[in-house]
Design a protein around this motif. Sequence first.
Motif, short mmCIF file in Angstrom:
data_model
loop_
_atom_site.label_atom_id
_atom_site.label_comp_id
_atom_site.label_asym_id
_atom_site.label_seq_id
_atom_site.Cartn_x
_atom_site.Cartn_y
_atom_site.Cartn_z
N ASN A 62 3.49 7.14 -3.37
CA ASN A 62 1.70 8.02 -2.07
C ASN A 62 1.26 6.63 -2.28
O ASN A 62 0.55 5.75 -3.15
CB ASN A 62 1.35 9.13 -3.14
N VAL A 63 1.38 5.52 -1.06
CA VAL A 63 0.28 4.41 -1.13
C VAL A 63 -0.82 4.69 -0.40
O VAL A 63 -0.82 5.40 0.88
CB VAL A 63 1.36 3.44 0.05
N VAL A 64 -2.07 4.67 -0.91
CA VAL A 64 -3.14 5.04 -0.22
C VAL A 64 -3.85 3.26 0.42
O VAL A 64 -3.84 2.43 -0.80
CB VAL A 64 -3.73 4.94 -0.94
N TRP A 65 -4.11 2.65 0.85
CA TRP A 65 -4.87 1.47 1.55
C TRP A 65 -6.41 2.05 1.44
O TRP A 65 -6.62 3.04 1.81
CB TRP A 65 -4.21 1.82 2.71
N GLY A 66 -6.96 0.75 1.03
CA GLY A 66 -8.39 1.22 1.15
C GLY A 66 -8.87 0.53 2.72
O GLY A 66 -8.24 0.03 3.86
N PRO A 67 -10.29 1.40 2.36
CA PRO A 67 -10.35 0.82 4.47
C PRO A 67 -10.50 -0.53 4.35
O PRO A 67 -10.82 -1.57 3.84
CB PRO A 67 -12.15 1.11 4.02
N ARG A 68 -9.54 -1.34 5.41
CA ARG A 68 -9.96 -2.04 6.23
C ARG A 68 -9.35 -2.97 5.39
O ARG A 68 -9.31 -3.98 5.55
CB ARG A 68 -11.53 -3.24 6.19
N MET A 69 -8.39 -2.54 4.82
CA MET A 69 -7.16 -3.56 3.70
C MET A 69 -6.61 -4.14 4.47
O MET A 69 -6.17 -3.31 5.30
CB MET A 69 -6.77 -2.62 2.96
N CYS A 70 -6.11 -5.04 3.95
CA CYS A 70 -4.46 -6.01 4.29
C CYS A 70 -3.89 -6.38 3.30
O CYS A 70 -4.41 -7.01 2.42
CB CYS A 70 -5.53 -7.24 5.34
N GLN A 71 -2.70 -5.96 3.59
CA GLN A 71 -1.73 -6.72 2.49
C GLN A 71 -1.11 -7.99 3.33
O GLN A 71 -0.40 -7.32 4.40
CB GLN A 71 -0.84 -5.64 2.82
N LEU A 72 -1.17 -9.03 2.80
CA LEU A 72 -0.13 -10.29 3.61
C LEU A 72 1.79 -10.04 3.80
O LEU A 72 2.10 -9.08 3.19
CB LEU A 72 0.04 -11.10 2.24
N PRO A 73 1.56 -10.81 4.48
CA PRO A 73 3.01 -10.71 5.01
C PRO A 73 3.84 -10.51 3.95
O PRO A 73 3.77 -11.36 3.29
CB PRO A 73 3.88 -11.89 5.89
N HIS A 74 4.87 -10.12 3.29
CA HIS A 74 5.74 -9.98 2.47
C HIS A 74 7.53 -9.33 3.25
O HIS A 74 7.27 -8.77 3.87
CB HIS A 74 5.41 -8.44 1.85
N ASN A 75 8.14 -9.59 2.32
CA ASN A 75 9.57 -8.18 2.49
C ASN A 75 9.97 -7.38 0.71
O ASN A 75 9.22 -7.67 -0.31
CB ASN A 75 10.86 -9.42 2.84
N HIS A 76 10.78 -6.64 1.13
CA HIS A 76 11.21 -6.06 0.21
C HIS A 76 12.71 -5.82 -0.42
O HIS A 76 12.55 -5.44 -1.41
CB HIS A 76 11.45 -4.09 0.92
N LYS A 77 13.27 -6.68 0.04
CA LYS A 77 14.60 -7.05 -0.06
C LYS A 77 15.63 -5.56 -0.52
O LYS A 77 16.37 -5.37 -1.40
CB LYS A 77 14.95 -7.56 -1.14
N MET A 78 14.71 -4.33 0.33
CA MET A 78 15.95 -3.27 0.40
C MET A 78 15.48 -2.03 1.30
O MET A 78 13.77 -2.35 2.10
CB MET A 78 15.36 -2.13 -1.26
N PHE A 174 -5.78 -4.07 -4.16
CA PHE A 174 -5.87 -2.93 -4.05
C PHE A 174 -7.27 -2.78 -5.35
O PHE A 174 -8.24 -1.01 -4.79
CB PHE A 174 -5.36 -1.72 -4.65
N GLU A 175 -7.36 -3.07 -6.28
CA GLU A 175 -8.52 -2.99 -6.74
C GLU A 175 -9.61 -3.32 -5.94
O GLU A 175 -10.81 -2.37 -6.34
CB GLU A 175 -8.38 -3.35 -8.54
N GLU A 176 -9.54 -4.68 -5.76
CA GLU A 176 -10.53 -5.24 -4.82
C GLU A 176 -10.76 -4.29 -4.08
O GLU A 176 -12.30 -4.04 -3.41
CB GLU A 176 -10.06 -6.52 -4.37
N SER A 177 -10.38 -3.43 -3.04
CA SER A 177 -10.75 -2.55 -2.39
C SER A 177 -11.39 -1.84 -2.48
O SER A 177 -12.44 -1.30 -1.98
CB SER A 177 -9.21 -2.32 -0.88
N ASN A 178 -10.91 -1.04 -4.01
CA ASN A 178 -11.88 0.00 -4.58
C ASN A 178 -13.26 -0.17 -4.48
O ASN A 178 -13.44 0.16 -5.16
CB ASN A 178 -11.27 0.67 -5.83
N ARG A 179 -13.35 -1.89 -5.47
CA ARG A 179 -14.71 -1.79 -5.59
C ARG A 179 -15.20 -2.32 -4.41
O ARG A 179 -16.85 -1.86 -4.31
CB ARG A 179 -14.72 -3.56 -6.42
N LEU A 180 -14.99 -2.77 -3.44
CA LEU A 180 -15.77 -2.65 -2.34
C LEU A 180 -15.64 -1.57 -1.34
O LEU A 180 -17.25 -1.45 -0.63
CB LEU A 180 -14.66 -3.90 -0.93
N TYR A 181 -15.13 -0.56 -1.76
CA TYR A 181 -15.13 -0.09 -0.81
C TYR A 181 -15.51 1.64 -1.27
O TYR A 181 -15.22 2.36 -1.84
CB TYR A 181 -14.88 0.13 0.92
N PRO A 182 -17.48 1.67 -2.12
CA PRO A 182 -16.91 2.72 -2.58
C PRO A 182 -16.93 4.36 -2.25
O PRO A 182 -16.86 4.25 -1.13
CB PRO A 182 -18.36 2.48 -4.01
#
Length: 189
Positions: A62-78, A174-182
């Motif tokens: 269950n992926v929960v993205w923080g407000p205005r959060m950005c994840q770097l380019p990445h792959n999954h290899k699956m 994700f933790e940084e997002s939780n700190r930035l957006y209470p």
Amino acid sequence: MFDVDRFIAECRGASAANGSPGVLEIVASAVAAPSEILKALGEPRRAGLHQVFRSPELTILNVVWGPRMCQLPHNHKMWAVIGMYTGREDNIFWRRVASAPDGRIEAAGAKALCGGDVAPLGHDIIHSVVNPIKRLTGAIHVYGGDFFAVPRSEWDPERLVEQAFDVEKALALFEESNRLYPTPERPRA
């Protein structure tokens, strides 16, 4: 009604029988009724990669993205299947630059996903993710393997050069997002 145990069992069965296409049907059926997922999982309260199920053959998050959060380019290899149940997830798809020995990438396309949308990602897809809205975004992500154990890559945000994926760095984002957006339940420390 969305039942977590039944969803896990159906995804495991579909993955074993048909791989990604079978799981896509299960996830699409689930996110067609986002309110049922919210009843079962609760309204998102905290950004994170919340583990629902994990085995060598399948991971459900269950992926929960923080407000205005950005994840770097990445792959999954699956392979992966993303099913949105609240908010929005903007995916930028990338491709390797053929002549670049350092694994550099370039943008190749994009897709915005909203509540009720589903997207399959192939084994070799490289993508980055942005939550462009001012609130938490929730999605069910199903992966055709152990998401946390398979070595994969991410790309440096400035030079778009390939490097080893760092799970701890991703979790810290994700933790940084939780700190930035209470939230009212989670005031700023």
